[in-house]
Motif scaffolding. Structure first.
Motif: not given
Length: 199
Positions: A11, A13, A93, A140, A174, A177-178
């Motif tokens: 995930s 950023h 992603r 995602a 995060d 999601l990861a």
């Protein structure tokens, strides 16, 4: 798949990412937050710092950040491989389409809002491929549902709650999601390995 074998989900950023590594059954093997840009460099050069510079200087700044991101990505994935020696794949992603040149990405409004994230994902993808690890690009919006199907669980939140109770903080969106990305990537990797085994 042993505890020495895993799949990394990411995930990302602007300038950092959470990496979660799981085994085939979804068991958590490793989790970490990693920096994807060296100290002293901006994290969002397309979107922020590059907007305040003459275009040629902005392009040069983005290039410096990109080189740093590629170096940091290798270090990050190498660190995971020290903890989980056999990595079978990396889930990243999906990237939106962007103009081909840095200058266009800086000057195009839609592109400048996505270009930094894409730069970091591509740095991680390049590091993974250099290590011989296939990259699986995930959506995602659908990855949580796909992870639930891969694990054959009706309630993924309950699964994540069990993981959080077992490992403690940090455990946030995060990490979820990861982990979902890693689970979906593991499913794709196992399917591919089974296909090779029967062909």
């Amino acid at each position: 798949m042993s505890k020495n074998t895993g799949i990394i989900g990411v995930s990302d950023h602007g300038g950092w990412a959470v990496l979660v590594t799981v085994g085939r059954d979804g068991e958590l093997l490793d989790r970490r937050r990693v920096e994807l840009v060296g100290e002293g460099l901006p994290k969002l050069p397309h979107h922020s710092e590059g907007q305040r510079l003459p275009l040629d200087e902005a392009v040069e700044l983005v290039e410096r950040v990109r080189v740093s991101a590629e170096r940091q990505a290798v270090l990050a994935l190498d660190a995971v491989a020290m903890a989980v020696p056999r990595i079978l794949g990396v889930g990243l992603r999906k990237c939106p389409q962007l103009p081909p040149t840095i200058a266009e990405r800086i000057t195009d409004y839609r592109a400048q809002n996505n270009a930094d994230w894409v730069m970091y994902r591509k740095a991680l993808a390049s590091a993974a491929e250099a290590g011989g690890w296939p990259v699986h690009w995930y959506d995602a919006k659908s990855v949580l549902g796909a992870a639930s199907q891969a694990l054959r669980v009706e309630n993924l939140d309950a699964h994540f709650l069990q993981v959080r109770r077992a490992v403690g903080p940090p455990w946030d969106k995060d990490h979820k999601l990861a982990m979902a990305a890693a689970i979906v990537t593991a499913s794709a990797v196992v399917t591919r390995l089974n296909r090779f085994a029967t062909s």
